[in-house]
Design an enzyme around this catalytic site. Sequence first.
Site, PDB file in Angstrom:
ATOM      1  N   ASP A 180       0.721  -1.240  -0.072  1.00  0.00           N
ATOM      2  CA  ASP A 180       0.146  -0.007   0.104  1.00  0.00           C
ATOM      3  C   ASP A 180       0.789   1.243   0.066  1.00  0.00           C
ATOM      4  O   ASP A 180       0.480   2.350   0.080  1.00  0.00           O
ATOM      5  CB  ASP A 180      -0.960   0.113   1.173  1.00  0.00           C
ATOM      6  N   ASP A 205      24.100  34.733  -5.939  1.00  0.00           N
ATOM      7  CA  ASP A 205      23.185  35.837  -5.488  1.00  0.00           C
ATOM      8  C   ASP A 205      23.783  36.648  -4.073  1.00  0.00           C
ATOM      9  O   ASP A 205      24.560  36.110  -3.444  1.00  0.00           O
ATOM     10  CB  ASP A 205      21.718  35.400  -5.042  1.00  0.00           C
ATOM     11  N   LYS A 208      20.319  37.588  -8.445  1.00  0.00           N
ATOM     12  CA  LYS A 208      19.308  36.750  -9.046  1.00  0.00           C
ATOM     13  C   LYS A 208      18.176  37.196  -8.593  1.00  0.00           C
ATOM     14  O   LYS A 208      17.743  37.493  -7.365  1.00  0.00           O
ATOM     15  CB  LYS A 208      20.071  35.401  -8.433  1.00  0.00           C
ATOM     16  N   SER A 264      19.496  22.450  -7.463  1.00  0.00           N
ATOM     17  CA  SER A 264      18.317  21.635  -7.371  1.00  0.00           C
ATOM     18  C   SER A 264      18.122  21.252  -8.912  1.00  0.00           C
ATOM     19  O   SER A 264      18.321  20.225  -9.308  1.00  0.00           O
ATOM     20  CB  SER A 264      17.309  22.176  -6.793  1.00  0.00           C
ATOM     21  N   THR A 265      17.178  22.199  -9.256  1.00  0.00           N
ATOM     22  CA  THR A 265      16.955  22.103 -10.970  1.00  0.00           C
ATOM     23  C   THR A 265      18.075  22.299 -12.000  1.00  0.00           C
ATOM     24  O   THR A 265      18.079  22.328 -12.969  1.00  0.00           O
ATOM     25  CB  THR A 265      15.761  22.819 -11.075  1.00  0.00           C
ATOM     26  N   GLY A 274      18.896  25.376 -12.648  1.00  0.00           N
ATOM     27  CA  GLY A 274      18.504  26.620 -13.179  1.00  0.00           C
ATOM     28  C   GLY A 274      19.610  27.630 -12.831  1.00  0.00           C
ATOM     29  O   GLY A 274      19.920  28.441 -13.677  1.00  0.00           O
ATOM     30  N   THR A 275      19.768  27.803 -11.390  1.00  0.00           N
ATOM     31  CA  THR A 275      20.768  28.924 -11.117  1.00  0.00           C
ATOM     32  C   THR A 275      22.070  28.873 -11.666  1.00  0.00           C
ATOM     33  O   THR A 275      22.395  29.790 -12.150  1.00  0.00           O
ATOM     34  CB  THR A 275      20.785  29.022  -9.371  1.00  0.00           C
TER      35      THR A 275
HETATM   36  C1  R5P Z   1      18.781  29.308  -3.080  1.00  0.00           C
HETATM   37  O1  R5P Z   1      18.441  29.971  -2.162  1.00  0.00           O
HETATM   38  C2  R5P Z   1      19.498  28.254  -3.064  1.00  0.00           C
HETATM   39  O2  R5P Z   1      20.984  28.807  -2.584  1.00  0.00           O
HETATM   40  C3  R5P Z   1      20.126  27.794  -4.553  1.00  0.00           C
HETATM   41  O3  R5P Z   1      20.542  28.908  -5.304  1.00  0.00           O
HETATM   42  C4  R5P Z   1      18.996  27.257  -4.924  1.00  0.00           C
HETATM   43  O4  R5P Z   1      18.296  26.275  -4.334  1.00  0.00           O
HETATM   44  C5  R5P Z   1      19.552  26.431  -6.440  1.00  0.00           C
HETATM   45  O5  R5P Z   1      18.114  25.844  -6.921  1.00  0.00           O
HETATM   46  P1  R5P Z   1      18.168  25.764  -8.481  1.00  0.00           P
HETATM   47  O6  R5P Z   1      19.271  24.603  -8.790  1.00  0.00           O
HETATM   48  O7  R5P Z   1      16.721  25.084  -8.577  1.00  0.00           O
HETATM   49  O8  R5P Z   1      18.102  26.886  -9.303  1.00  0.00           O
END
Ligand code: R5P
Length: 296
Positions: free
Chosen positions: A37, A167, A190, A221-222, A224-225
């Site tokens: 489940d 940033d 940023k 994470s993604t 993107g930054t």
């Molecule tokens: C933001 O505050 C974190 O320090 C990272 O810059 C952010 O989490 C990176 O996320 P992503 O890879 O999705 O752009």
Amino acid sequence: MVLVIAGPSPGSSDIARSIANSLDADLLEVNSKTFPDGERYIRIPTDKIEDNVLIVQTMSQPQNTSIIEALLLADAVSELGASGVGLIAPYMAYSRQDKIFLTGEPISIRVILKSLHSAGYRSLYTIEIHKNESLRWFPGEAYSISPYEYMADRISLPGKVLVLAPDIGALDRARRLAGKLGADYDYLVKHRDRVTGEVKMEPKNIPVKGRTVLIVDDIVSTGGTLAKATKLLYDQGAENVMALVAHALLAGDAVRKLEDAGLVKLYAGNTLPPRNAKFIEYIDLGPLIAEALENS
Ligand code: R5P
């Protein structure tokens, strides 16, 4: 004596072994399975625990499962008679939702830290929890270990280096790392759309021509930054763009995004399960965590 228990979340086993080796402690692996489940089952394969216990459970993807497992493990060790239990969560999920950005949101990390304490953990060790102030929501002893200086001793960078924060919030991190590397530092501006998650970078005149730029961030994470920053820096004449992060979540197609942007190297802590890509190099943070445990 301390017993180290490796939790079942992806990435926990390797760093738990490294921590146990550095502490010269015994290591136990947890049995686990998912019921039909969808519920999780865990079992610590022993009849009794007489030592203090350190559970290593990184909050890797799927994060919600990792959190539930950490809560269940605290209950299991207490039933086995452990005299005290601490949690080592090399990556702490939900740490970026540490304030209300849009009305109606929760402070997610506060909920997670309070729940871990209620489950029985009396101490908490993590690597770079996004904002140290979040630790005030864990009612026991809590430590966020900064890995950047340790990592700086284990990387190699060609040419003249500029350390860059993606940033302004990360500027202090860049300043400390640059100090360690004897390099210059700067930051980008940023903006993230809080609804779509889209990242925009303001063009800024930074002296990157012909240099190696090392972007330092807590989490990718993604991607993107990092991808946006990498492209911007090459457009401005950077020779090599590299990055150093504590946590490489690399969600979705992040690896491809970074490759396409031309990131030459990504140095990452081993707080999350490794991804197989030539440009990623993992640095074992087990000894650093063990040192923090011994000094606390
Ligand atoms: C933001 O505050 C974190 O320090 C990272 O810059 C952010 O989490 C990176 O996320 P992503 O890879 O999705 O752009």
